[in-house]
Design an enzyme around this catalytic site. Sequence first.
Site, PDB file in Angstrom:
ATOM      1  N   ARG A   1       0.846  -1.200   0.000  1.00  0.00           N
ATOM      2  CA  ARG A   1       0.000   0.000   0.000  1.00  0.00           C
ATOM      3  C   ARG A   1       0.881   1.250   0.000  1.00  0.00           C
ATOM      4  O   ARG A   1       0.621   2.214  -0.712  1.00  0.00           O
ATOM      5  CB  ARG A   1      -0.905  -0.002   1.233  1.00  0.00           C
ATOM      6  CG  ARG A   1      -1.898  -1.140   1.230  1.00  0.00           C
ATOM      7  CD  ARG A   1      -2.859  -1.072   2.426  1.00  0.00           C
ATOM      8  NE  ARG A   1      -3.630  -2.301   2.478  1.00  0.00           N
ATOM      9  CZ  ARG A   1      -3.541  -3.220   3.440  1.00  0.00           C
ATOM     10  NH1 ARG A   1      -2.743  -3.026   4.474  1.00  0.00           N
ATOM     11  NH2 ARG A   1      -4.247  -4.321   3.377  1.00  0.00           N
TER      12      ARG A   1
ATOM     13  N   ASP B   1      -6.372  -7.040  -6.067  1.00  0.00           N
ATOM     14  CA  ASP B   1      -5.847  -7.819  -4.934  1.00  0.00           C
ATOM     15  C   ASP B   1      -6.820  -8.944  -4.593  1.00  0.00           C
ATOM     16  O   ASP B   1      -7.451  -8.942  -3.534  1.00  0.00           O
ATOM     17  CB  ASP B   1      -5.631  -6.892  -3.729  1.00  0.00           C
ATOM     18  CG  ASP B   1      -5.025  -7.628  -2.542  1.00  0.00           C
ATOM     19  OD1 ASP B   1      -4.427  -8.705  -2.747  1.00  0.00           O
ATOM     20  OD2 ASP B   1      -5.162  -7.134  -1.406  1.00  0.00           O
TER      21      ASP B   1
ATOM     22  N   ASN C   1     -19.254  -8.295  -8.265  1.00  0.00           N
ATOM     23  CA  ASN C   1     -18.245  -9.262  -8.664  1.00  0.00           C
ATOM     24  C   ASN C   1     -17.270  -8.554  -9.602  1.00  0.00           C
ATOM     25  O   ASN C   1     -17.671  -8.008 -10.635  1.00  0.00           O
ATOM     26  CB  ASN C   1     -18.944 -10.424  -9.390  1.00  0.00           C
ATOM     27  CG  ASN C   1     -17.974 -11.530  -9.748  1.00  0.00           C
ATOM     28  OD1 ASN C   1     -16.794 -11.287 -10.026  1.00  0.00           O
ATOM     29  ND2 ASN C   1     -18.467 -12.751  -9.732  1.00  0.00           N
TER      30      ASN C   1
ATOM     31  N   CYS D   1      -1.944 -13.904  -4.172  1.00  0.00           N
ATOM     32  CA  CYS D   1      -1.513 -14.451  -2.878  1.00  0.00           C
ATOM     33  C   CYS D   1      -1.605 -15.977  -2.874  1.00  0.00           C
ATOM     34  O   CYS D   1      -1.659 -16.597  -1.825  1.00  0.00           O
ATOM     35  CB  CYS D   1      -2.306 -13.834  -1.732  1.00  0.00           C
ATOM     36  SG  CYS D   1      -4.070 -14.081  -1.863  1.00  0.00           S
TER      37      CYS D   1
ATOM     38  N   ASP E   1     -16.099  -4.716  -3.745  1.00  0.00           N
ATOM     39  CA  ASP E   1     -15.948  -6.024  -3.098  1.00  0.00           C
ATOM     40  C   ASP E   1     -17.270  -6.763  -3.230  1.00  0.00           C
ATOM     41  O   ASP E   1     -18.332  -6.156  -3.276  1.00  0.00           O
ATOM     42  CB  ASP E   1     -15.545  -5.896  -1.629  1.00  0.00           C
ATOM     43  CG  ASP E   1     -14.895  -7.177  -1.113  1.00  0.00           C
ATOM     44  OD1 ASP E   1     -13.648  -7.234  -1.020  1.00  0.00           O
ATOM     45  OD2 ASP E   1     -15.636  -8.138  -0.823  1.00  0.00           O
TER      46      ASP E   1
ATOM     47  N   PHE F   1     -11.413  -5.840  -5.208  1.00  0.00           N
ATOM     48  CA  PHE F   1     -11.224  -6.780  -4.098  1.00  0.00           C
ATOM     49  C   PHE F   1     -10.740  -5.979  -2.884  1.00  0.00           C
ATOM     50  O   PHE F   1      -9.673  -6.230  -2.320  1.00  0.00           O
ATOM     51  CB  PHE F   1     -10.217  -7.881  -4.438  1.00  0.00           C
ATOM     52  CG  PHE F   1     -10.478  -8.594  -5.741  1.00  0.00           C
ATOM     53  CD1 PHE F   1     -11.384  -9.645  -5.802  1.00  0.00           C
ATOM     54  CD2 PHE F   1      -9.833  -8.218  -6.910  1.00  0.00           C
ATOM     55  CE1 PHE F   1     -11.616 -10.322  -6.996  1.00  0.00           C
ATOM     56  CE2 PHE F   1     -10.058  -8.876  -8.111  1.00  0.00           C
ATOM     57  CZ  PHE F   1     -10.949  -9.941  -8.158  1.00  0.00           C
TER      58      PHE F   1
HETATM   59  N1  SAH Z   1      -7.258  -5.526  -0.855  1.00  0.00           N
HETATM   60  C1  SAH Z   1      -7.645  -5.924   0.464  1.00  0.00           C
HETATM   61  C2  SAH Z   1      -7.622  -7.419   0.695  1.00  0.00           C
HETATM   62  C3  SAH Z   1      -8.401  -8.215  -0.321  1.00  0.00           C
HETATM   63  S1  SAH Z   1      -8.889  -9.782   0.219  1.00  0.00           S
HETATM   64  C4  SAH Z   1      -6.760  -5.204   1.472  1.00  0.00           C
HETATM   65  O1  SAH Z   1      -5.832  -4.491   1.085  1.00  0.00           O
HETATM   66  O2  SAH Z   1      -7.023  -5.334   2.667  1.00  0.00           O
HETATM   67  C5  SAH Z   1      -9.904 -10.314  -1.072  1.00  0.00           C
HETATM   68  C6  SAH Z   1     -11.300  -9.712  -1.093  1.00  0.00           C
HETATM   69  O3  SAH Z   1     -11.903 -10.080  -2.327  1.00  0.00           O
HETATM   70  C7  SAH Z   1     -12.252 -10.200  -0.014  1.00  0.00           C
HETATM   71  O4  SAH Z   1     -12.744  -9.094   0.711  1.00  0.00           O
HETATM   72  C8  SAH Z   1     -13.415 -10.875  -0.779  1.00  0.00           C
HETATM   73  O5  SAH Z   1     -14.690 -10.566  -0.232  1.00  0.00           O
HETATM   74  C9  SAH Z   1     -13.285 -10.247  -2.143  1.00  0.00           C
HETATM   75  N2  SAH Z   1     -13.758 -11.045  -3.298  1.00  0.00           N
HETATM   76  C10 SAH Z   1     -13.584 -12.365  -3.532  1.00  0.00           C
HETATM   77  N3  SAH Z   1     -14.048 -12.689  -4.759  1.00  0.00           N
HETATM   78  C11 SAH Z   1     -14.517 -11.544  -5.311  1.00  0.00           C
HETATM   79  C12 SAH Z   1     -15.101 -11.214  -6.572  1.00  0.00           C
HETATM   80  N4  SAH Z   1     -15.274 -12.147  -7.520  1.00  0.00           N
HETATM   81  N5  SAH Z   1     -15.449  -9.934  -6.802  1.00  0.00           N
HETATM   82  C13 SAH Z   1     -15.270  -8.988  -5.849  1.00  0.00           C
HETATM   83  N6  SAH Z   1     -14.701  -9.229  -4.655  1.00  0.00           N
HETATM   84  C14 SAH Z   1     -14.329 -10.496  -4.389  1.00  0.00           C
END
Ligand code: SAH
Length: 386
Positions: A205, A289, A268, A329, A241, A220
């Site tokens: 970040r 992410d 999504n 990840c 998200d 995400f």
């Molecule tokens: N970027 C965040 C961590 C991401 S974790 C940070 O910096 O803290 C991954 C996230 O993706 C989760 O919150 C999950 O709810 C979301 N997620 C999973 N599949 C998804 C999709 N198809 N579309 C949108 N969000 C999604």
Amino acid sequence: MSSVVITARGEQRLRTGHPWIYRADVSDVDASGGDIVEVIGPRRRTLGHALFSDRSQIPIRMLVRGDAPFDASMLRPRLERAIQFRDTLALDATAYRLVHGEADLLPSLVIDKYDSYLVLQALSQGMDRLLPSVTAWLTEILSPAGILARNDPKVRTLEGLEQTVEVLAGSVPEAVLVREGPIEYEVDLRKGQKTGLFLDQRENREAAARYAHGRLLDCFSYHGGFALRLAGLCSSVEAIDISADAVARIEANAVRNRVGNLTTREANVFDELRRLEKAGERYDTIVLDPPAFAKNKASVPNALAGYKEINLRAMRLLTPGGYLVTCSCSYNVLEDMFAEVLHEASVDSHTPVTIVERRSQGRDHPVLVGAPETHYLKCFILRRVE
Ligand code: SAH
């Protein structure tokens, strides 16, 4: 003392520095699940001591090598060293990782600090059995206000362990306030993903803040980690998200941090990127992410297709001179595999991009040389050249 005998191939594997021995390389067992065992080589030489599991595909996780005797109290100095190392990092945050399992020579143990509270996870039978000692040592070393066991990850079921969340010492409130750089978060340690926050992205970040500008799309977003850190550098921020709970958290965090240029969408990302492309939208900074698409080796091909899809679409949405901060990840997707996906996405989207930074998880989540599984987070910062 309990013991296991391993095969010549297992011994060879230990020689590469790897701390795990797989089931197929164990030839004889005189131990019960959760024991600390003496590890004996095919020529009856003592190779070291390890945590033993009678259920997992990874029955042996090395604690120490060589033929000297071993007992659990020898783990306490490792705990102290792990904690001291984080002190030397002078992290600009009140939440960070204190113990990163294998990389701190405390296999399958995770300990995160959230202000004056500790959250831990024991992910093998052996470490689970050691939890009372670990709790006592942590209390002596750090005097935390509370210690919570977030022993609810699915991997515990592979060890035949139950999934539980329980307070092991002191008390732990419903919500804990932590700070990461300039941003404050309210965290639910019992229910948040992982141990509450994605602490491993802190330095990414910060790195993204060196380039973020203009219109930002944070995909995400979870609790808004990237979106909130970068909002002050950007004209507008959209955070996406799929989870309603996550979106509510982003909004609450935005209010708490007086971020006024942020909007959220519960959607999504796969659909949303397609829609934005159709609508002709453009962004100057995009963050991808996603959760781990490849939870095991078998799912790697599908995962690569997923990574390619979102990266290709994100590249098309970027303005010339724009930045893409893109992460994986999945430890099963090695850095070079991820780089190849980005290469293909660049070619297929006709987007020339350069690699500005090639990054990993934060320094409080160190990578153990010889154990590639500990290098799970890959983060590339790409720049669209034109
Ligand atoms: N970027 C965040 C961590 C991401 S974790 C940070 O910096 O803290 C991954 C996230 O993706 C989760 O919150 C999950 O709810 C979301 N997620 C999973 N599949 C998804 C999709 N198809 N579309 C949108 N969000 C999604």
